[in-house]
Structure formats: C-alpha cells, structure tokens
Design a protein around this motif. Structure first.
Motif, PDB file in Angstrom:
ATOM      1  N   ARG A 184       0.846  -1.150  -0.071  1.00 40.42           N
ATOM      2  CA  ARG A 184       0.046   0.019  -0.016  1.00 40.42           C
ATOM      3  C   ARG A 184       0.779   1.182  -0.105  1.00 40.42           C
ATOM      4  O   ARG A 184       0.303   2.456   0.056  1.00 40.42           O
ATOM      5  CB  ARG A 184      -1.073  -0.120   1.098  1.00 40.42           C
ATOM      6  CG  ARG A 184      -2.026  -1.195   1.412  1.00 40.42           C
ATOM      7  CD  ARG A 184      -2.802  -1.071   2.403  1.00 40.42           C
ATOM      8  NE  ARG A 184      -3.869  -1.966   2.081  1.00 40.42           N
ATOM      9  CZ  ARG A 184      -4.922  -2.384   3.409  1.00 40.42           C
ATOM     10  NH1 ARG A 184      -4.808  -1.459   4.336  1.00 40.42           N
ATOM     11  NH2 ARG A 184      -5.610  -3.209   3.056  1.00 40.42           N
ATOM     12  N   LEU A 185       2.110   1.111   0.099  1.00 44.71           N
ATOM     13  CA  LEU A 185       2.905   2.502  -0.106  1.00 44.71           C
ATOM     14  C   LEU A 185       2.881   3.034  -1.352  1.00 44.71           C
ATOM     15  O   LEU A 185       2.836   2.292  -2.442  1.00 44.71           O
ATOM     16  CB  LEU A 185       4.557   2.079   0.171  1.00 44.71           C
ATOM     17  CG  LEU A 185       4.728   1.576   1.731  1.00 44.71           C
ATOM     18  CD1 LEU A 185       6.345   1.364   1.859  1.00 44.71           C
ATOM     19  CD2 LEU A 185       4.325   2.784   2.730  1.00 44.71           C
ATOM     20  N   PRO A 186       2.911   4.334  -1.572  1.00 47.54           N
ATOM     21  CA  PRO A 186       2.953   4.980  -2.739  1.00 47.54           C
ATOM     22  C   PRO A 186       4.273   4.655  -3.470  1.00 47.54           C
ATOM     23  O   PRO A 186       5.275   4.251  -3.002  1.00 47.54           O
ATOM     24  CB  PRO A 186       3.109   6.469  -2.418  1.00 47.54           C
ATOM     25  CG  PRO A 186       2.687   6.521  -1.033  1.00 47.54           C
ATOM     26  CD  PRO A 186       2.965   5.265  -0.394  1.00 47.54           C
ATOM     27  N   SER A 187       3.897   4.575  -4.780  1.00 47.33           N
ATOM     28  CA  SER A 187       5.152   4.097  -5.906  1.00 47.33           C
ATOM     29  C   SER A 187       6.371   4.867  -5.519  1.00 47.33           C
ATOM     30  O   SER A 187       7.574   4.481  -5.657  1.00 47.33           O
ATOM     31  CB  SER A 187       4.573   4.321  -7.240  1.00 47.33           C
ATOM     32  OG  SER A 187       5.735   4.055  -8.098  1.00 47.33           O
ATOM     33  N   ASN A 188       6.402   6.257  -5.472  1.00 50.99           N
ATOM     34  CA  ASN A 188       7.645   7.096  -5.222  1.00 50.99           C
ATOM     35  C   ASN A 188       8.246   6.375  -3.972  1.00 50.99           C
ATOM     36  O   ASN A 188       9.581   6.457  -3.588  1.00 50.99           O
ATOM     37  CB  ASN A 188       7.400   8.332  -4.962  1.00 50.99           C
ATOM     38  CG  ASN A 188       6.879   9.051  -6.436  1.00 50.99           C
ATOM     39  OD1 ASN A 188       7.132   8.483  -7.353  1.00 50.99           O
ATOM     40  ND2 ASN A 188       6.397  10.164  -6.331  1.00 50.99           N
ATOM     41  N   TRP A 189       7.778   5.974  -2.772  1.00 49.54           N
ATOM     42  CA  TRP A 189       8.214   5.653  -1.777  1.00 49.54           C
ATOM     43  C   TRP A 189       8.888   4.322  -1.946  1.00 49.54           C
ATOM     44  O   TRP A 189      10.001   4.014  -1.224  1.00 49.54           O
ATOM     45  CB  TRP A 189       7.341   5.481  -0.703  1.00 49.54           C
ATOM     46  CG  TRP A 189       6.486   6.664   0.005  1.00 49.54           C
ATOM     47  CD1 TRP A 189       6.566   7.974  -0.839  1.00 49.54           C
ATOM     48  CD2 TRP A 189       6.235   6.936   1.320  1.00 49.54           C
ATOM     49  NE1 TRP A 189       6.066   8.899   0.264  1.00 49.54           N
ATOM     50  CE2 TRP A 189       5.604   8.388   1.475  1.00 49.54           C
ATOM     51  CE3 TRP A 189       5.717   5.965   2.525  1.00 49.54           C
ATOM     52  CZ2 TRP A 189       5.137   8.698   2.666  1.00 49.54           C
ATOM     53  CZ3 TRP A 189       5.291   6.745   3.579  1.00 49.54           C
ATOM     54  CH2 TRP A 189       4.786   8.039   3.506  1.00 49.54           C
TER      55      TRP A 189
ATOM     56  N   ARG B  79       4.535  -8.754  -1.504  1.00 54.72           N
ATOM     57  CA  ARG B  79       4.954  -8.414  -2.992  1.00 54.72           C
ATOM     58  C   ARG B  79       5.174  -6.910  -3.023  1.00 54.72           C
ATOM     59  O   ARG B  79       4.829  -5.978  -2.276  1.00 54.72           O
ATOM     60  CB  ARG B  79       3.763  -8.670  -3.887  1.00 54.72           C
ATOM     61  CG  ARG B  79       3.614 -10.319  -4.119  1.00 54.72           C
ATOM     62  CD  ARG B  79       2.345 -10.521  -4.860  1.00 54.72           C
ATOM     63  NE  ARG B  79       2.553 -12.229  -5.096  1.00 54.72           N
ATOM     64  CZ  ARG B  79       1.803 -13.090  -4.167  1.00 54.72           C
ATOM     65  NH1 ARG B  79       1.458 -12.514  -3.100  1.00 54.72           N
ATOM     66  NH2 ARG B  79       1.909 -14.326  -4.861  1.00 54.72           N
ATOM     67  N   ASP B  80       5.756  -6.562  -4.243  1.00 57.04           N
ATOM     68  CA  ASP B  80       6.045  -5.140  -4.503  1.00 57.04           C
ATOM     69  C   ASP B  80       5.092  -4.693  -5.742  1.00 57.04           C
ATOM     70  O   ASP B  80       5.408  -5.125  -6.976  1.00 57.04           O
ATOM     71  CB  ASP B  80       7.445  -5.202  -4.827  1.00 57.04           C
ATOM     72  CG  ASP B  80       7.929  -3.796  -5.627  1.00 57.04           C
ATOM     73  OD1 ASP B  80       7.125  -2.738  -5.405  1.00 57.04           O
ATOM     74  OD2 ASP B  80       9.044  -3.912  -6.211  1.00 57.04           O
ATOM     75  N   PRO B  81       4.199  -3.956  -5.664  1.00 53.95           N
ATOM     76  CA  PRO B  81       3.406  -3.413  -6.846  1.00 53.95           C
ATOM     77  C   PRO B  81       3.848  -2.086  -7.431  1.00 53.95           C
ATOM     78  O   PRO B  81       3.339  -1.853  -8.492  1.00 53.95           O
ATOM     79  CB  PRO B  81       2.050  -3.213  -6.070  1.00 53.95           C
ATOM     80  CG  PRO B  81       2.582  -2.699  -4.828  1.00 53.95           C
ATOM     81  CD  PRO B  81       3.797  -3.524  -4.442  1.00 53.95           C
ATOM     82  N   ALA B  82       4.949  -1.541  -7.205  1.00 54.04           N
ATOM     83  CA  ALA B  82       5.350  -0.456  -7.577  1.00 54.04           C
ATOM     84  C   ALA B  82       5.897  -0.474  -9.185  1.00 54.04           C
ATOM     85  O   ALA B  82       7.084  -1.228  -9.088  1.00 54.04           O
ATOM     86  CB  ALA B  82       6.161   0.484  -6.750  1.00 54.04           C
TER      87      ALA B  82
END
Length: 379
Positions: A4-9, A65-68
């Motif tokens: 749920r972290l923002p992509s930039n983060w 997982r990593d969705p960014a």
C-alpha cells in the motif's frame, strides 16, 4: 506489508534495498568467524545455505509483494541515467572475487570442520557466487558498455561458465520458450532430466554461435577474437592460481563452487520458463516474445537480493532494460514464492509438479493442446 506504499516511496526504498546483496556475501566470513571455537563449527558452515533456502522463502511471504512500477514518461529515463545503480552493481565484482579467494584459503586451512562442514562451506560459497555473482553478470552481459561486458565476463569466468555470456544473449533470448531452447523447461519435465541437457547445450551452442559470428567476419573459430577462448582461459588461470596458492584442495574448491554456482543458474532457468512456450504462427515462425513467456515473481525481498531478476517477464520482453526499471505485469504467469523457495520445490519433482502443473494448465485453459506441443524436447 509494502503493497500500500506509494510508488515513489517504494522506488526510494528499493534504491537502498538493492544493497541487500551484501548480506549473503558478508555471511560467508561471518559464518567462519562464528564457527571459531564453537562446538557446532560444522553447522555454522551451513549458515548461508540455511538462510537463503530456509529463512528467505518464509520472509517472502511475510514481507509480501512489490506492486510499484516506475512511471514510463518521467521516472524511467531518470532512473536509467543515474550512475548510482551501475555503481551499486559494479561493487559486487571486487567483493565477490575477494570473498572467493579468501573462502578458498579457509577451505584449505581451517581444521575445525569435518567433511560435513566443508560441504556446507562449498555449498554456501557456490550459492553466493551463483545467486549474486551470476545474477549481476546476467545484468552486465545485456548492456552495451565495455566495462559492464567485461565485468560480466569476469564473474562468469570465476564460475567456469563463460558460455552463458554468448548462449544466453544470442541463443536463449532468441529461442526462449520454444523446443529449440534447452534452457526452457518443458511441461512435465523434471529438474534432473533438464539439467544434463542444459549443461551440454550451454557450452556447445555458445561455441556454435561464436564460430558463426567469426565466420561472418571471415575468421576461423580458433581465433584470438573468439571471446569464449579468452574467458575460459581466464577460468583456467584462476584454477591454476588456486592450485599454485592452495594446492590440489584449492583447485578442488574452485571447481566445486563453480559447479554449484552454474547448477544454481540452470535451476533458476528451469523455474523461470517451466511449461510456457511461444505459439508457432502460420508462417512457421514463433510469435514474438512477450511477458507471458516467463514466470514472474514479484516478492519484494528476493527481488532486492537478485536485482529484480524475478521480474523476468519484463526482462525477456525488453532485454535491454536495466534492473532498476523492470516492471511487474499482473497478467504474466505468477510464481507462488520467490526464487529461493521455488528452487527448493524444484529439487523435489513430485512437490514441484503438484504446485506448478495446475498453474500451467490454468494458464493454458481452453488451449490444452498447447501442453502436448510443449513437451517436445529441445534439440
């Protein structure tokens, strides 16, 4: 955990997280020092193997997982131009070569280990030179700069698998997921049936491809411009150096860690393409490679350790993309765990088939005839 972290983060976090490659490399000297004076000296020699194939698969589930994905218009050009990421990967070369030389000295001179500890040490070192060394070499050999090409060749020479530098780029990437590719495992094919053919094909096809390249230039295969001769000569010099400095045990150490490292590479190849294949078109050619022809694994932790190697679907579709900008595709076939866990599963064929065969069948639902075609063994 991080989904749920923002992509930039996430991109900022990963820019630091790629340094996780240091953990298994430093785990080699740490396991030695912790074994000094220990009543369980043999057990400490297995530390890296235990963490990589025991702890990390569990952490993959916990970390998640990593969705960014980086933004193609703005972030990708910026990330690809940042020398930091190239510097980070190049740092692995001296670290791994230094670790390899020191580990050979320990193998020969450390008396506290029985054969059990020595075996654990060889497996641990081979795991590091395979998982980190060959992974970074794989990144380098896809790039155009002479520095990265030479760095990749040197890391592959350190594990006696220089053929991968030629065959992977000019062979595997051309024929991936077709019967012509020995590095693409077939539906129902066990790891132990896959490995011997992969070893043989890597060497023979690399030599064939390099001979063809030289022939187009009017040169014989046995020529100083044959890069396989150069890289295998460096492997021979390394073997000679270990032998002269450390005796026959040192030479044995170099050979066995190489065998473990490139076997680990081929197991990863087995995992990456199991049961997937490109359809043959009416004109007799295979469809263009796309993200559906490789298994994707988007577990964050192992992707950081392996420089995004697990975003393999994007890599095969766009082989020149640097590791920091590789993307995740939801519609690519997805592995249920990171590579560390899948390697353990592949070593036990009944468990592997119980987990993976239903996923392959589900992916080809409605086109089950494709599974029969895919069982054709590579030449």
């Amino acid at each position: 955990m991080f989904e749920r972290l923002p992509s930039n983060w996430m991109l900022a976090l990963k820019s630091i997280g790629y340094w996780l490659w240091l953990i298994p490399v430093l785990g080699i000297p740490l396991s030695y020092y912790w074994s000094l004076g220990s009543e369980q000296a043999d057990a400490w020699a297995w530390l890296v193997v235990g963490i990589v194939f025991g702890v990390i698969p569990l952490l993959d589930f916990i970390v998640g997982r990593d969705p960014a994905n980086p933004d193609e218009a703005e972030q990708v050009p910026q990330l690809e131009q940042q020398g930091y990421y190239r510097f980070l990967s190049l740092c692995t070369v001296p670290a791994l070569l230094a670790m390899l030389g020191w580990a050979g000295w320990v193998f020969v001179h450390y008396q506290a280990w029985s054969w059990v500890g020595q075996l654990g040490w060889l497996l641990s070192v081979g795991t590091v030179t395979g998982a980190i060394g060959i992974t970074v070499a794989h990144e380098f050999i896809h790039k155009d700069s002479r520095l990265e090409q030479n760095a990749g060749g040197l890391l592959l020479a350190a594990v006696c698998y220089a053929g991968f530098k030629v065959e992977h780029v000019r062979g595997h990437h051309v024929h991936v997921s077709t019967p012509e590719d020995a590095s693409s495992s077939r539906y129902g094919q066990s790891l132990y049936a896959f490995l011997p053919h992969a070893y043989k094909h890597n060497f023979l096809n690399a030599w064939k491809l390099e001979a063809e390249r030289l022939k187009r230039r009017g040169l014989p295969a046995l020529h100083w411009r044959n890069e396989l001769i150069s890289w295998y000569a460096i492997s021979a010099l390394m073997l000679l150096g270990f032998g002269l400095a450390l005796g026959w045990l040192g030479a044995l150490f170099f050979i066995v860690q190489s065998l473990i490292a490139f076997t680990l590479l081929e197991i990863v190849n087995y995992v990456e393409h199991y049961g997937l294949h490109r359809r043959k078109l009416d004109n007799g050619r295979y469809e263009r490679t796309n993200p559906s022809h490789s298994w994707n694994s988007n577990f964050l932790l192992t992707n950081l350790f392996l420089f995004h190697l697990q975003r393999h679907s994007d890599h095969h579709a766009y082989a020149k993309r640097r590791y920091q900008v590789l993307r995740h595709f939801d519609d690519s076939p997805q592995l249920p765990n990171g590579y560390a866990g899948m390697i353990v599963l592949a070593l036990i064929p009944p468990l592997w088939r119980a987990v993976m065969d239903p996923r392959v069948r589900a992916y080809y639902a409605g086109e089950e005839h494709q599974l029969t075609d895919s069982q054709l063994l590579p030449r």
